[in-house]
Design a protein around this motif. Structure first.
Motif, PDB file in Angstrom:
ATOM      1  N   LEU A  81       0.770  -1.017   0.024  1.00 45.14           N
ATOM      2  CA  LEU A  81      -0.137  -0.020   0.025  1.00 45.14           C
ATOM      3  C   LEU A  81       0.832   1.401  -0.003  1.00 45.14           C
ATOM      4  CD1 LEU A  81      -3.010   0.956   0.019  1.00 45.14           C
ATOM      5  CD2 LEU A  81      -2.767   1.297   2.392  1.00 45.14           C
ATOM      6  N   GLN A  82       0.856   2.108  -1.089  1.00 43.10           N
ATOM      7  CA  GLN A  82       1.739   3.002  -1.286  1.00 43.10           C
ATOM      8  C   GLN A  82       0.921   4.165  -0.931  1.00 43.10           C
ATOM      9  OE1 GLN A  82       5.131   3.638  -2.250  1.00 43.10           O
ATOM     10  NE2 GLN A  82       4.687   5.840  -1.550  1.00 43.10           N
ATOM     11  N   MET A  83       1.133   5.063   0.022  1.00 44.80           N
ATOM     12  CA  MET A  83       0.269   6.099   0.813  1.00 44.80           C
ATOM     13  C   MET A  83       1.013   7.389   0.437  1.00 44.80           C
ATOM     14  SD  MET A  83      -0.930   4.463   4.245  1.00 44.80           S
ATOM     15  CE  MET A  83       0.644   4.312   4.813  1.00 44.80           C
ATOM     16  N   ASN A  84       0.515   8.484  -0.304  1.00 42.34           N
ATOM     17  CA  ASN A  84       1.066   9.803  -0.670  1.00 42.34           C
ATOM     18  C   ASN A  84       0.149  10.557   0.038  1.00 42.34           C
ATOM     19  OD1 ASN A  84       3.196   8.453  -2.019  1.00 42.34           O
ATOM     20  ND2 ASN A  84       2.031   8.468  -4.069  1.00 42.34           N
ATOM     21  N   SER A  85       0.677  12.011  -0.142  1.00 41.70           N
ATOM     22  CA  SER A  85      -0.307  13.191   0.406  1.00 41.70           C
ATOM     23  C   SER A  85      -0.923  12.715   1.885  1.00 41.70           C
ATOM     24  CB  SER A  85      -1.152  13.567  -0.834  1.00 41.70           C
ATOM     25  OG  SER A  85      -0.402  13.732  -1.874  1.00 41.70           O
ATOM     26  N   LEU A  86      -0.030  12.175   2.558  1.00 43.53           N
ATOM     27  CA  LEU A  86      -0.811  11.736   4.002  1.00 43.53           C
ATOM     28  C   LEU A  86      -1.475  12.750   4.698  1.00 43.53           C
ATOM     29  CD1 LEU A  86       1.701   9.029   4.825  1.00 43.53           C
ATOM     30  CD2 LEU A  86      -0.658   8.671   4.592  1.00 43.53           C
ATOM     31  N   LYS A  87      -2.315  12.523   5.346  1.00 37.80           N
ATOM     32  CA  LYS A  87      -3.166  13.580   5.975  1.00 37.80           C
ATOM     33  C   LYS A  87      -3.285  13.144   7.645  1.00 37.80           C
ATOM     34  CE  LYS A  87      -6.158  14.528   2.267  1.00 37.80           C
ATOM     35  NZ  LYS A  87      -7.584  14.618   1.780  1.00 37.80           N
ATOM     36  N   PRO A  88      -3.303  13.999   8.446  1.00 37.14           N
ATOM     37  CA  PRO A  88      -3.462  13.599   9.891  1.00 37.14           C
ATOM     38  C   PRO A  88      -4.746  12.768  10.127  1.00 37.14           C
ATOM     39  CG  PRO A  88      -2.944  15.976   9.890  1.00 37.14           C
ATOM     40  CD  PRO A  88      -3.073  15.474   8.487  1.00 37.14           C
ATOM     41  N   GLU A  89      -5.793  12.796   9.469  1.00 37.70           N
ATOM     42  CA  GLU A  89      -6.986  11.624   9.467  1.00 37.70           C
ATOM     43  C   GLU A  89      -6.392  10.286   8.995  1.00 37.70           C
ATOM     44  OE1 GLU A  89      -6.787  14.985   8.119  1.00 37.70           O
ATOM     45  OE2 GLU A  89      -8.277  14.903   6.506  1.00 37.70           O
ATOM     46  N   ASP A  90      -5.395  10.365   8.321  1.00 35.79           N
ATOM     47  CA  ASP A  90      -4.831   8.752   8.140  1.00 35.79           C
ATOM     48  C   ASP A  90      -4.363   8.126   9.017  1.00 35.79           C
ATOM     49  OD1 ASP A  90      -3.806  10.398   4.881  1.00 35.79           O
ATOM     50  OD2 ASP A  90      -5.551   9.188   5.175  1.00 35.79           O
ATOM     51  N   THR A  91      -4.058   8.672  10.122  1.00 34.38           N
ATOM     52  CA  THR A  91      -3.577   8.061  11.452  1.00 34.38           C
ATOM     53  C   THR A  91      -4.267   6.941  11.760  1.00 34.38           C
ATOM     54  OG1 THR A  91      -2.325  10.131  12.240  1.00 34.38           O
ATOM     55  CG2 THR A  91      -2.611   8.505  13.725  1.00 34.38           C
ATOM     56  N   ALA A  92      -3.890   5.786  11.971  1.00 35.02           N
ATOM     57  CA  ALA A  92      -4.677   4.775  12.442  1.00 35.02           C
ATOM     58  C   ALA A  92      -3.507   3.449  12.445  1.00 35.02           C
ATOM     59  CB  ALA A  92      -5.590   4.316  11.415  1.00 35.02           C
ATOM     60  N   ILE A  93      -4.078   2.336  12.871  1.00 37.13           N
ATOM     61  CA  ILE A  93      -3.170   1.058  12.893  1.00 37.13           C
ATOM     62  C   ILE A  93      -3.988   0.375  11.558  1.00 37.13           C
ATOM     63  CG2 ILE A  93      -3.012  -1.202  13.737  1.00 37.13           C
ATOM     64  CD1 ILE A  93      -3.677  -0.375  16.395  1.00 37.13           C
ATOM     65  N   TYR A  94      -3.098   0.022  10.562  1.00 39.85           N
ATOM     66  CA  TYR A  94      -3.241  -0.621   9.319  1.00 39.85           C
ATOM     67  C   TYR A  94      -3.039  -1.876   9.381  1.00 39.85           C
ATOM     68  CZ  TYR A  94      -3.864   4.085   7.284  1.00 39.85           C
ATOM     69  OH  TYR A  94      -4.166   5.394   6.907  1.00 39.85           O
ATOM     70  N   TYR A  95      -4.263  -2.675   8.867  1.00 45.10           N
ATOM     71  CA  TYR A  95      -4.015  -4.148   8.923  1.00 45.10           C
ATOM     72  C   TYR A  95      -4.321  -4.751   7.437  1.00 45.10           C
ATOM     73  CZ  TYR A  95      -5.500  -3.634  13.677  1.00 45.10           C
ATOM     74  OH  TYR A  95      -5.600  -3.209  15.207  1.00 45.10           O
ATOM     75  N   CYS A  96      -3.476  -5.439   7.022  1.00 46.34           N
ATOM     76  CA  CYS A  96      -3.833  -6.551   5.815  1.00 46.34           C
ATOM     77  C   CYS A  96      -4.753  -7.675   6.265  1.00 46.34           C
ATOM     78  CB  CYS A  96      -2.609  -6.753   5.037  1.00 46.34           C
ATOM     79  SG  CYS A  96      -1.660  -8.324   5.596  1.00 46.34           S
ATOM     80  N   ALA A  97      -5.356  -7.992   5.327  1.00 43.91           N
ATOM     81  CA  ALA A  97      -6.030  -9.143   5.424  1.00 43.91           C
ATOM     82  C   ALA A  97      -6.505 -10.099   4.073  1.00 43.91           C
ATOM     83  CB  ALA A  97      -7.608  -8.694   5.717  1.00 43.91           C
ATOM     84  N   ALA A  98      -6.870 -11.276   4.070  1.00 47.00           N
ATOM     85  CA  ALA A  98      -6.792 -12.050   2.887  1.00 47.00           C
ATOM     86  C   ALA A  98      -8.282 -12.599   2.955  1.00 47.00           C
ATOM     87  CB  ALA A  98      -5.656 -13.310   2.952  1.00 47.00           C
ATOM     88  N   LYS A  99      -8.647 -12.646   1.776  1.00 53.22           N
ATOM     89  CA  LYS A  99     -10.261 -13.156   1.640  1.00 53.22           C
ATOM     90  C   LYS A  99     -10.190 -13.924   0.455  1.00 53.22           C
ATOM     91  CE  LYS A  99     -15.002 -11.485   0.449  1.00 53.22           C
ATOM     92  NZ  LYS A  99     -15.722 -10.089   0.456  1.00 53.22           N
ATOM     93  N   ARG A 100     -10.463 -15.242   0.608  1.00 57.32           N
ATOM     94  CA  ARG A 100     -10.424 -16.357  -0.424  1.00 57.32           C
ATOM     95  C   ARG A 100     -11.454 -16.004  -1.468  1.00 57.32           C
ATOM     96  NH1 ARG A 100      -8.551 -21.399   0.613  1.00 57.32           N
ATOM     97  NH2 ARG A 100      -8.785 -20.896   3.030  1.00 57.32           N
ATOM     98  N   SER A 101     -10.903 -15.659  -2.737  1.00 53.59           N
ATOM     99  CA  SER A 101     -11.736 -15.077  -4.045  1.00 53.59           C
ATOM    100  C   SER A 101     -10.804 -15.131  -5.126  1.00 53.59           C
ATOM    101  CB  SER A 101     -12.232 -13.634  -3.817  1.00 53.59           C
ATOM    102  OG  SER A 101     -12.768 -13.136  -4.780  1.00 53.59           O
ATOM    103  N   THR A 102     -11.246 -15.728  -6.004  1.00 50.57           N
ATOM    104  CA  THR A 102     -10.791 -15.725  -7.376  1.00 50.57           C
ATOM    105  C   THR A 102     -11.673 -14.977  -8.284  1.00 50.57           C
ATOM    106  OG1 THR A 102     -11.571 -18.053  -7.966  1.00 50.57           O
ATOM    107  CG2 THR A 102      -9.174 -17.732  -7.200  1.00 50.57           C
ATOM    108  N   TYR A 103     -12.619 -14.294  -7.874  1.00 51.24           N
ATOM    109  CA  TYR A 103     -13.361 -13.477  -8.774  1.00 51.24           C
ATOM    110  C   TYR A 103     -12.686 -12.210  -9.230  1.00 51.24           C
ATOM    111  CZ  TYR A 103     -17.641 -15.179  -6.443  1.00 51.24           C
ATOM    112  OH  TYR A 103     -18.478 -16.194  -6.003  1.00 51.24           O
ATOM    113  N   TYR A 104     -13.184 -11.637 -10.531  1.00 44.81           N
ATOM    114  CA  TYR A 104     -12.336 -10.732 -11.131  1.00 44.81           C
ATOM    115  C   TYR A 104     -12.204  -9.441 -10.282  1.00 44.81           C
ATOM    116  CZ  TYR A 104     -10.291  -7.219 -14.023  1.00 44.81           C
ATOM    117  OH  TYR A 104      -9.309  -6.366 -14.583  1.00 44.81           O
ATOM    118  N   ARG A 105     -13.574  -8.966  -9.953  1.00 42.54           N
ATOM    119  CA  ARG A 105     -13.681  -7.719  -9.138  1.00 42.54           C
ATOM    120  C   ARG A 105     -12.975  -7.689  -7.766  1.00 42.54           C
ATOM    121  NH1 ARG A 105     -17.187  -5.588  -5.459  1.00 42.54           N
ATOM    122  NH2 ARG A 105     -18.306  -7.475  -5.457  1.00 42.54           N
ATOM    123  N   ALA A 106     -12.363  -6.708  -7.572  1.00 46.46           N
ATOM    124  CA  ALA A 106     -11.857  -6.453  -6.172  1.00 46.46           C
ATOM    125  C   ALA A 106     -12.975  -6.244  -5.211  1.00 46.46           C
ATOM    126  CB  ALA A 106     -10.809  -5.299  -6.104  1.00 46.46           C
TER     127      ALA A 106
END
Length: 126
Positions: A81-106
């Motif tokens: 996750l490339q994060m540019n032009s960061l703002k104070p409201e972006d402050t948080a704990i960031y988590y990645c997660a995996a979802k079993r899916s081979t559908y085309y649409r994200a």
């Protein structure tokens, strides 16, 4: 045993950039869509970006669209996750997660994620 390990968080000034990485192990990475979530104190966990199994489809929340870029390298079992032009409201704990899916649409919904990382803190100072 499935593991998702985030890295790259830290303290940055407003307007700055950070790149988060999430290394996955113990799963067939290309069978999973991947998402980046964030949670600030007192707020619900928010899906900020997701990417389909191949990297051919992505989703962004309105709050980060145009500033964040999600990508993946299936050969490295890693999502970024490339994060540019960061703002104070972006402050948080960031988590990645995996979802079993081979559908085309994200996926643009929060539910259905099977595996989660431990999170990495991102703090943006004003």
């Amino acid at each position: 045993q499935v593991q998702l390990v985030e890295s790259g968080g830290g303290l940055v000034q407003a307007g700055g950039s950070l790149r988060l990485s999430c290394a996955a192990s113990g799963l067939t990475f290309s069978n999973f869509a991947m998402g980046w979530f964030r949670q600030a104190p007192g707020k619900e966990r928010e899906l900020v970006a997701s990417i389909n199994w191949s990297g051919g489809s992505v989703y962004y929340s309105d709050s980060v669209k145009g500033r964040f870029t999600i990508s993946r390298a299936n050969a490295k079992n890693t999502v970024y996750l490339q994060m540019n032009s960061l703002k104070p409201e972006d402050t948080a704990i960031y988590y990645c997660a995996a979802k079993r899916s081979t559908y085309y649409r994200a996926p643009n919904e929060r539910d259905g994620y099977e595996y989660w990382g431990q999170g990495t803190q991102v703090t943006v100072s004003s």
